[in-house]
Design a protein around this motif. Structure first.
Motif, PDB file in Angstrom:
ATOM      1  N   ALA A   1      -3.331 -10.543 -15.523  1.00 46.86           N
ATOM      2  CA  ALA A   1      -2.927 -11.953 -15.469  1.00 46.86           C
ATOM      3  C   ALA A   1      -3.998 -12.869 -16.043  1.00 46.86           C
ATOM      4  O   ALA A   1      -3.675 -13.862 -16.704  1.00 46.86           O
ATOM      5  CB  ALA A   1      -2.606 -12.344 -14.028  1.00 46.86           C
ATOM      6  N   ASP A   2      -5.289 -12.541 -15.816  1.00 48.29           N
ATOM      7  CA  ASP A   2      -6.341 -13.431 -16.327  1.00 48.29           C
ATOM      8  C   ASP A   2      -6.389 -13.419 -17.854  1.00 48.29           C
ATOM      9  O   ASP A   2      -6.680 -14.427 -18.494  1.00 48.29           O
ATOM     10  CB  ASP A   2      -7.705 -13.085 -15.721  1.00 48.29           C
ATOM     11  N   HIS A   3      -6.081 -12.254 -18.462  1.00 45.88           N
ATOM     12  CA  HIS A   3      -6.051 -12.182 -19.924  1.00 45.88           C
ATOM     13  C   HIS A   3      -4.854 -12.964 -20.469  1.00 45.88           C
ATOM     14  O   HIS A   3      -4.971 -13.674 -21.482  1.00 45.88           O
ATOM     15  CB  HIS A   3      -5.967 -10.723 -20.366  1.00 45.88           C
ATOM     16  N   ALA A   4      -3.714 -12.848 -19.808  1.00 50.09           N
ATOM     17  CA  ALA A   4      -2.553 -13.632 -20.225  1.00 50.09           C
ATOM     18  C   ALA A   4      -2.869 -15.124 -20.149  1.00 50.09           C
ATOM     19  O   ALA A   4      -2.518 -15.903 -21.045  1.00 50.09           O
ATOM     20  CB  ALA A   4      -1.349 -13.292 -19.355  1.00 50.09           C
ATOM     21  N   GLN A   5      -3.575 -15.511 -19.087  1.00 50.29           N
ATOM     22  CA  GLN A   5      -3.908 -16.924 -18.908  1.00 50.29           C
ATOM     23  C   GLN A   5      -4.848 -17.423 -19.998  1.00 50.29           C
ATOM     24  O   GLN A   5      -4.676 -18.534 -20.514  1.00 50.29           O
ATOM     25  CB  GLN A   5      -4.535 -17.138 -17.530  1.00 50.29           C
ATOM     26  N   GLU A   6      -5.852 -16.593 -20.367  1.00 48.85           N
ATOM     27  CA  GLU A   6      -6.780 -17.058 -21.396  1.00 48.85           C
ATOM     28  C   GLU A   6      -6.111 -17.166 -22.759  1.00 48.85           C
ATOM     29  O   GLU A   6      -6.602 -17.858 -23.649  1.00 48.85           O
ATOM     30  CB  GLU A   6      -8.014 -16.150 -21.463  1.00 48.85           C
ATOM     31  N   LEU A   7      -4.970 -16.487 -22.927  1.00 51.88           N
ATOM     32  CA  LEU A   7      -4.207 -16.604 -24.161  1.00 51.88           C
ATOM     33  C   LEU A   7      -3.058 -17.606 -24.027  1.00 51.88           C
ATOM     34  O   LEU A   7      -2.214 -17.711 -24.922  1.00 51.88           O
ATOM     35  CB  LEU A   7      -3.643 -15.235 -24.556  1.00 51.88           C
TER      36      LEU A   7
ATOM     37  N   PRO B   1       3.861 -11.440 -17.646  1.00 52.94           N
ATOM     38  CA  PRO B   1       5.203 -10.908 -17.927  1.00 52.94           C
ATOM     39  C   PRO B   1       5.900 -10.404 -16.669  1.00 52.94           C
ATOM     40  O   PRO B   1       5.253  -9.984 -15.713  1.00 52.94           O
ATOM     41  CB  PRO B   1       4.920  -9.766 -18.904  1.00 52.94           C
ATOM     42  N   LYS B   2       7.211 -10.453 -16.687  1.00 50.21           N
ATOM     43  CA  LYS B   2       8.021  -9.958 -15.568  1.00 50.21           C
ATOM     44  C   LYS B   2       8.353  -8.480 -15.724  1.00 50.21           C
ATOM     45  O   LYS B   2       8.760  -7.824 -14.764  1.00 50.21           O
ATOM     46  CB  LYS B   2       9.324 -10.758 -15.476  1.00 50.21           C
ATOM     47  N   GLU B   3       8.215  -7.963 -16.933  1.00 50.76           N
ATOM     48  CA  GLU B   3       8.491  -6.565 -17.250  1.00 50.76           C
ATOM     49  C   GLU B   3       7.392  -6.095 -18.197  1.00 50.76           C
ATOM     50  O   GLU B   3       6.871  -6.893 -18.980  1.00 50.76           O
ATOM     51  CB  GLU B   3       9.857  -6.454 -17.920  1.00 50.76           C
ATOM     52  N   PRO B   4       6.995  -4.813 -18.147  1.00 53.76           N
ATOM     53  CA  PRO B   4       5.923  -4.345 -19.034  1.00 53.76           C
ATOM     54  C   PRO B   4       6.209  -4.638 -20.502  1.00 53.76           C
ATOM     55  O   PRO B   4       7.322  -4.387 -20.985  1.00 53.76           O
ATOM     56  CB  PRO B   4       5.888  -2.837 -18.761  1.00 53.76           C
TER      57      PRO B   4
END
Length: 245
Positions: free
Chosen positions: A55-61, A66-69
């Protein structure tokens, strides 16, 4: 046990490390680490990779978790061994490392439930799945030019037996550039755990021995340049070093 694959004097060998730090080839000969060409520790079959699995990587981008892989495939051409060289495209303005835990499947896996997933794991290794963000068209459909470039995914040095890792969902990941710590995280922060990923993938396709799952990277994306030495480290598994050329 930690096992490697290396090339030496024109032949490929399995290898283990001695207490002295030397490598013992499966023909009994001992050699220095610098004398061999390191290969991926497993000859890969299908290579799966996860996008935005921390989640932290998604946030920095600037993306929501995601809800599914978010799974995509990688070609075998992308893999190089420990101490290998990764090219930086001359037109790249943002190329960064991604330290990732790799799950290696040990036997045929089909419609496996999460609670049984570890029975189908052979072991674990490390990948550094470089990304060239200049070429990215859509984070939810990773561009082939971002993730399927020749020699852009160092992997290894070791395949570590699953029996030697008490809890793969609680391992510290770190990346160093020229000796400076630039990324740190823990596998416990994965959005989709190893058992969840195996259940998900095997629900619609067969996994086979030698298949690899690159499980994503935590935050800490920093640009790297020609000449940089990058080390991806995962607790209990090892240190994977390569250079940018």
């Amino acid at each position: 046990m930690k096992r490697a694959r290396v090339a030496f004097n024109g032949a490929v060998y399995g290898a283990v490390v001695e207490e002295s730090g030397l490598l013992r080839l499966n023909n009994g000969r001992t050699v220095k680490e610098e004398e061999v060409t390191w290969l991926p520790p497993v000859e890969p079959r299908t290579i799966f990779a996860l996008g935005l699995n921390y989640a932290d990587h998604a946030q920095e981008l600037s993306f929501s978790a995601p809800k599914e892989p978010l799974v995509f495939f990688k070609g075998r051409n992308t893999l190089i061994g420990h101490r290998g060289e990764t090219p930086r495209p001359p037109d790249a303005t943002f190329m960064h490392y991604e330290c990732e835990l790799v799950v290696v499947i040990g036997k045929t896996t089909r419609k496996v439930k999460a609670e049984e997933a570890y029975e189908y794991v052979q072991g674990y290794t490390i990948a550094n799945d470089y990304a060239i963000r200049d070429y990215l068209e859509n984070y939810y459909r990773p561009n082939f030019r971002v993730k399927n470039r020749d020699d852009c995914t160092p992997i290894g040095p070791w395949l570590v037996d699953k029996a030697d890792i008490d809890d793969p969902m609680n391992l510290t990941l770190r990346t160093y550039v020229n000796g400076k710590l630039v990324q740190e995280g823990n596998t416990k922060d994965m959005i989709f755990s190893i058992p969840a990923l195996i259940e998900y993938l095997s629900s619609f396709m067969t996994l086979n021995a030698g298949d690899m799952i690159l499980t994503g990277t935590p935050k800490g994306a920093v640009n790297v340049n020609v000449g940089d030495e990058v080390v991806a480290e995962i607790e209990k598994i090892g240190r994977l070093m390569n250079k940018i050329v």
